[in-house]
Design a protein around this motif. Structure first.
Motif, short mmCIF file in Angstrom:
data_model
loop_
_atom_site.label_atom_id
_atom_site.label_comp_id
_atom_site.label_asym_id
_atom_site.label_seq_id
_atom_site.Cartn_x
_atom_site.Cartn_y
_atom_site.Cartn_z
N LYS A 90 0.78 -1.20 0.15
CA LYS A 90 -0.32 0.06 0.37
C LYS A 90 1.09 1.54 0.12
CE LYS A 90 -3.46 2.41 2.78
NZ LYS A 90 -4.33 2.38 3.72
N SER A 91 0.84 2.12 -0.87
CA SER A 91 1.73 3.02 -1.60
C SER A 91 1.44 4.29 0.12
CB SER A 91 1.37 3.61 -2.27
OG SER A 91 0.46 4.66 -2.23
N GLY A 92 2.35 5.05 0.24
CA GLY A 92 2.99 6.06 1.18
C GLY A 92 2.38 6.85 0.53
N GLY A 93 2.19 8.02 1.45
CA GLY A 93 1.55 9.21 1.21
C GLY A 93 1.55 10.55 1.89
N PHE A 94 0.94 11.27 1.79
CA PHE A 94 1.27 12.90 3.19
C PHE A 94 -0.60 13.50 3.22
CE2 PHE A 94 3.88 13.40 -1.04
CZ PHE A 94 4.58 13.94 -0.27
N ASN A 95 -0.05 14.48 4.39
CA ASN A 95 -1.01 14.51 5.13
C ASN A 95 -2.27 15.65 4.88
OD1 ASN A 95 -1.19 12.23 7.81
ND2 ASN A 95 1.29 12.73 7.48
N GLU A 96 -3.48 14.91 4.36
CA GLU A 96 -4.23 16.36 4.02
C GLU A 96 -4.47 16.99 4.77
OE1 GLU A 96 -7.47 15.03 0.52
OE2 GLU A 96 -6.08 13.50 0.44
N GLN A 97 -4.68 16.69 6.08
CA GLN A 97 -5.24 16.99 8.18
C GLN A 97 -4.29 17.69 8.83
OE1 GLN A 97 -7.90 14.06 9.17
NE2 GLN A 97 -9.36 15.35 8.60
N ALA A 98 -2.38 17.93 8.12
CA ALA A 98 -1.45 18.50 9.17
C ALA A 98 -2.52 19.43 8.72
CB ALA A 98 -0.60 18.13 8.43
N GLY A 99 -1.44 20.39 10.64
CA GLY A 99 -1.97 21.10 11.28
C GLY A 99 -0.39 21.99 11.43
N THR A 100 0.74 21.20 10.93
CA THR A 100 1.99 22.24 10.94
C THR A 100 2.93 21.73 9.65
OG1 THR A 100 3.09 20.33 11.33
CG2 THR A 100 1.93 21.72 13.56
N ILE A 101 3.29 23.11 9.06
CA ILE A 101 4.05 23.04 7.14
C ILE A 101 4.77 21.58 7.98
CG2 ILE A 101 5.71 23.61 6.51
CD1 ILE A 101 2.88 24.80 6.25
N THR A 102 5.54 21.53 9.30
CA THR A 102 6.79 20.33 9.28
C THR A 102 6.08 19.23 8.75
OG1 THR A 102 7.62 21.08 10.97
CG2 THR A 102 7.89 19.15 10.68
N SER A 103 4.56 18.21 9.44
CA SER A 103 3.78 17.28 8.83
C SER A 103 3.42 17.10 7.64
CB SER A 103 2.82 17.23 10.14
OG SER A 103 3.14 17.37 11.03
N ALA A 104 2.77 18.70 6.60
CA ALA A 104 3.12 18.60 5.83
C ALA A 104 3.48 18.35 5.00
CB ALA A 104 1.78 20.37 5.74
N SER A 105 4.94 17.96 4.84
CA SER A 105 5.96 18.26 4.15
C SER A 105 6.34 16.83 4.09
CB SER A 105 7.08 19.94 4.69
OG SER A 105 6.57 20.61 4.71
N ALA A 106 6.49 16.01 5.17
CA ALA A 106 6.69 14.90 5.41
C ALA A 106 5.76 14.21 5.24
CB ALA A 106 7.17 14.54 6.81
N SER A 107 6.36 13.00 4.28
CA SER A 107 5.62 11.87 3.39
C SER A 107 5.48 10.70 4.58
CB SER A 107 5.72 11.26 2.19
OG SER A 107 7.27 11.12 2.18
N PHE A 108 4.68 9.83 4.31
CA PHE A 108 4.57 8.47 5.68
C PHE A 108 4.73 7.59 4.71
CE2 PHE A 108 0.00 9.58 4.58
CZ PHE A 108 0.01 8.29 4.25
N ASP A 109 5.48 6.55 5.14
CA ASP A 109 6.04 5.64 4.30
C ASP A 109 5.04 4.33 3.73
OD1 ASP A 109 8.68 5.75 4.48
OD2 ASP A 109 9.22 5.02 6.31
N PRO A 110 4.87 3.20 2.72
CA PRO A 110 4.24 2.33 2.70
C PRO A 110 4.27 1.12 2.99
CG PRO A 110 6.14 2.58 0.47
CD PRO A 110 6.20 3.61 2.08
N GLU A 111 2.97 0.43 3.23
CA GLU A 111 2.68 -0.07 4.18
C GLU A 111 2.91 -1.52 3.36
OE1 GLU A 111 -1.65 0.02 6.63
OE2 GLU A 111 -1.34 -2.43 5.49
N GLU A 112 3.42 -2.45 4.26
CA GLU A 112 3.51 -3.75 3.68
C GLU A 112 3.14 -4.44 4.12
OE1 GLU A 112 7.74 -3.66 2.21
OE2 GLU A 112 7.61 -2.58 1.02
N ALA A 113 2.44 -6.06 3.85
CA ALA A 113 2.23 -7.48 4.06
C ALA A 113 2.64 -8.60 3.72
CB ALA A 113 0.16 -7.08 4.76
N ASP A 114 2.81 -10.01 4.84
CA ASP A 114 3.17 -10.76 4.34
C ASP A 114 1.96 -11.81 4.56
OD1 ASP A 114 5.73 -11.26 2.42
OD2 ASP A 114 6.17 -9.80 4.90
N SER A 115 1.67 -12.70 3.65
CA SER A 115 0.30 -13.52 4.22
C SER A 115 0.46 -14.84 3.52
CB SER A 115 -1.09 -12.72 4.52
OG SER A 115 -0.74 -12.92 2.10
#
Length: 332
Positions: A90-115
């Protein structure tokens, strides 16, 4: 004052995949599949309270190769056992509800799974009973979870998605369809799920000075331990009217679970049975169906989502109350 937020996010996603089967013997079949995924996201956000020159404009991309390996064994003409191993992305992304420039500028990482999954599929008693069983085990890494976290500036907290560590889930599922008579069909499902954090740090009380704590003892949100359903349909032929009546009654059960990651009492989805029923007229060619239905007949009140905000209040949504209606389905 800038009392609103303004932003946008564009995504370009590409994927190529292939899957094939190979018969190792007359009764054993091997399945191999692979998928390459590539996503790029352009993000633009001016958080609440920030002037126009405080916009965060970012770009990031993620790609991954996932695959699936499976083998199935025909125990008989009516029964098949199988085992699979698959990876997920599941790809990473950005925080559309961020309340600070720092959080808005930082992306979060992909999520991975082994099943892993083991199962049995069968048609028994002259194809009058279909019974399927499955057991699964899934390991998630960099799990993406939405949460409210404290910050060291006004308004004191913000909503954002974070990679919450590692989670292990395992469970068993069963479903059946029984043609009890020429007119009566009974169906049912039963599922058990155990989901636990292996690695998870969070802020429990909304106080930024307390930092992060070990939160592996919390329940994983939206993971009910038990789920079940049971239904029956009775068909009454109406030869003179060119069709028939289906009388259906069914119930679904969902065990208690939390709707937010901090397990606040305001987010509890209590265990609930939902009862539904319908009467449907269906033409012989199945092209027209007219149904009178009733849903949540006992008028249960249950939460479908909930999110606590800084221990002050919570946002909640609830399932539909007792509902009646008519549906018309026409196929061309």
């Amino acid at each position: 004052l800038y009392l609103d937020a303004d932003g946008s996010q564009n995504t370009e996603a590409y994927a190529i995949f292939a899957e094939g089967n190979y018969n190792l013997t007359d009764v054993i079949r091997l399945t191999l599949g692979a998928r390459y995924s590539d996503e790029e996201k352009d993000f633009d956000l001016r958080p609440l309270g920030f002037p126009e020159e405080g916009r965060a404009k970012e770009n990031d991309s993620w790609d991954d190769v996932t695959y699936r390996i499976g083998i199935d064994y025909a125990l008989s003409d009516d029964m098949m056992a199988y085992a699979t191993y698959a990876t997920g992305f599941k790809s990473g992304g950005f925080n559309e509800q961020a309340g600070t420039i720092t959080s808005a500028s930082a992306s979060f990482d992909p999520e991975e799974a082994d099943s892993f999954e083991l199962g049995l599929k069968s048609d028994l008693f002259d194809n009058t009973l279909r019974l399927n069983l499955a057991a699964f085990y899934v390991e998630y890494s960099d799990l993406q979870l939405d949460t409210v976290v404290p910050i060291d500036q006004e308004p004191g907290q913000e909503s954002r998605v974070a990679n919450a560590g590692e989670t292990t889930s395992w469970g068993v599922e069963a479903d059946m369809l029984w043609l009890a008579t020429d007119q009566l069909t009974i169906d049912g499902t039963l599922g058990y799920l155990d989901s636990e954090y292996d690695d998870f740090d969070c802020n429990l009380d909304g106080d930024i000075s307390n930092g992060l704590e070990d939160c592996t003892d919390l329940d994983v949100k939206r993971t009910p331990e038990w789920t079940a359903s049971l239904g029956a349909t009775f068909n009454i032929p109406l030869d003179n009217l060119g069709g028939g009546l289906d009388l259906n009654a069914n119930g679904t059960y969902t065990d208690e679970f939390y709707n937010d990651i901090l397990n606040t009492e305001a987010s509890v989805h209590e265990d609930v049975w939902l009862l539904n029923a319908s009467i449907s007229y269906i033409t012989d060619d199945d092209n027209i169906r007219v149904s009178l239905y009733g849903r949540n007949l006992t008028d249960e009140e249950y939460q479908t989502s909930g999110l606590g905000v800084a221990n002050l209040w919570s946002f909640s949504t609830y399932g539909n109350p007792q509902t009646y209606g008519i549906e018309v389905d026409v196929r061309f």
